[in-house]
Design an enzyme around this catalytic site. Sequence first.
Site, PDB file in Angstrom:
ATOM      1  N   CYS A   1      47.572  29.263  35.834  1.00 38.96           N
ATOM      2  CA  CYS A   1      45.884  30.500  35.933  1.00 38.96           C
ATOM      3  C   CYS A   1      46.754  31.877  36.897  1.00 38.96           C
ATOM      4  O   CYS A   1      45.875  32.166  36.985  1.00 38.96           O
ATOM      5  CB  CYS A   1      44.409  29.864  36.412  1.00 38.96           C
ATOM      6  SG  CYS A   1      45.322  29.456  38.210  1.00 38.96           S
ATOM      7  N   CYS A  46      29.469  46.112  39.097  1.00 36.18           N
ATOM      8  CA  CYS A  46      29.838  45.201  39.438  1.00 36.18           C
ATOM      9  C   CYS A  46      31.145  44.522  39.160  1.00 36.18           C
ATOM     10  O   CYS A  46      31.740  45.441  38.416  1.00 36.18           O
ATOM     11  CB  CYS A  46      28.626  43.896  38.765  1.00 36.18           C
ATOM     12  SG  CYS A  46      28.713  42.251  38.660  1.00 36.18           S
ATOM     13  N   ASP A  54      48.840  20.801  35.871  1.00 37.15           N
ATOM     14  CA  ASP A  54      48.128  22.051  36.550  1.00 37.15           C
ATOM     15  C   ASP A  54      47.493  22.466  37.296  1.00 37.15           C
ATOM     16  O   ASP A  54      46.675  22.484  37.988  1.00 37.15           O
ATOM     17  CB  ASP A  54      46.133  21.513  35.587  1.00 37.15           C
ATOM     18  CG  ASP A  54      45.510  22.580  35.092  1.00 37.15           C
ATOM     19  OD1 ASP A  54      45.727  23.636  35.433  1.00 37.15           O
ATOM     20  OD2 ASP A  54      43.804  21.824  35.377  1.00 37.15           O
ATOM     21  N   PHE A 112      48.394  17.704  39.901  1.00 34.30           N
ATOM     22  CA  PHE A 112      46.565  18.503  40.241  1.00 34.30           C
ATOM     23  C   PHE A 112      45.736  18.015  39.417  1.00 34.30           C
ATOM     24  O   PHE A 112      44.807  18.893  38.729  1.00 34.30           O
ATOM     25  CB  PHE A 112      47.310  19.568  39.865  1.00 34.30           C
ATOM     26  CG  PHE A 112      47.911  20.081  40.538  1.00 34.30           C
ATOM     27  CD1 PHE A 112      47.976  20.986  42.099  1.00 34.30           C
ATOM     28  CD2 PHE A 112      49.664  20.691  40.559  1.00 34.30           C
ATOM     29  CE1 PHE A 112      49.536  21.352  43.155  1.00 34.30           C
ATOM     30  CE2 PHE A 112      50.424  20.805  41.047  1.00 34.30           C
ATOM     31  CZ  PHE A 112      50.783  21.016  42.247  1.00 34.30           C
TER      32      PHE A 112
END
Length: 463
Positions: free
Chosen positions: A415, A96, A389, A317
């Site tokens: 991120c 996976c 963000d 955002f």
Amino acid sequence: MKQQAKSRKPQQPEYIFQVETLSHEGRGIAHYGSHPDHPADKHGKKVFIRYALPGETVKAQITHEAKRLEEAEMVALLAEPSANRVEAVCPHYGICGGCSMQHIHPDEQIRLKQNVLQSHLQHFAGIQPEQWLEPIRSLQSDYRRRARIGVRYLPKQDRLILGFREHHSNRLTSIHTCSVLDKKLSDSLPELRNLLQSLKGKVHIGHVELAKGDHETSLLVRHIEKLNNADVNQLRQFALHKGWQLYLQPKGPESLRRIDEEQGAMRLHYALNAFDVNFAFSPLDFTQVNATVNEQMVQLACELLQLQQGERVLDLFCGLGNFSLPLARCVGAKGVIVGVEASEEMVQRATDNVKRNNLVQASFFSQDLTKDFSHHSWANQGFDALLIDPPRAGAYEIIQYVPNFGAKRIVYVSCNPATLARDAGVLVQHGYQLKKAAVMDMFTHTEHVESIALFEKIQEIND
């Protein structure tokens, strides 16, 4: 790691390597020349080895060759394992493609992610924070409260596959459990697979999405052809049995419809109890997958901004208001929160969430933040603080405009460490200083690096 052996390709060569260090995404790095069986013409060439750790001697099979480097997969550990090696908890690990670091001790995963952020800040911006904060850690292993799971029916075998893509492949691997998915959702996977297998229209189902609020769970079925009434009724009965909301989506997001309307509106909910706020969201809305890390992240953001009653904050955002509503609590009734988000639907969701929490000091605007927004009224107001963000692409266009907002403090939630570092360099040019930073283990057992950083405006000294 028994799962790995299934994907070995006998025609590819295997060599013994001494692993030296880890790459940013958690692969072991070795070089040709450390063992007598290595080809002489490859001496010094770098090899990235999946599942191998520094200090280990491994046998690895070459999976990809390029001019300057090669990629390989560990097929055998030949000596003592690294002290940072642990047993993967998932039986599907190695096939996976969802997790990539289950074989690495959680503390080492955190250290690696902080090293990635440090390296990017130094490389792209030539800076480091004045203070590294303690990492934000996930408090549970089954942290994912939402997942998109692929579905594929194989007619010749009369078998339905429910699972995730294999590593670097479009092929689905069947799973019966997922160690990082919320336990109740994971435990339901075999039952869900059997249900989908029994449907007449199973060949038309592309994927399902599971989402969990604090008290509700939704099942969304994405299908490319209309399902017959019998199939829909089977899905409905399954959802009633599980106490889940059921949604069908035949086309784009606008086609989403809830089947069991008698059970309530098309909404899930989650709360941030530290701020006494509650959010409603649709199964297709973006929400953070890790509830415990999200709550810690929001608390830290508010602490870093050091907001006072009556201050003005711009939330860029903003999505459905995950930061906006807690920020509104921090600035009080006399403060102002302005949230900006590209999606009109999410702006409406944020507006609805403000109303349900009686936070009149927050307002929201729809705007593509990669385009010129200088003519909008919200962009020409002054703000005491900014919260940014952005998606993985970062906020380069917005960062150019930041001086016009006049904010003393900026919290940047990222991120992607590369775009954070790039944008941090621009903020420094605009007179801001990187004061504090921390990594956040939003996606445990993966290479994804989430982080949070505080920038403060340098005070100008008059002669």
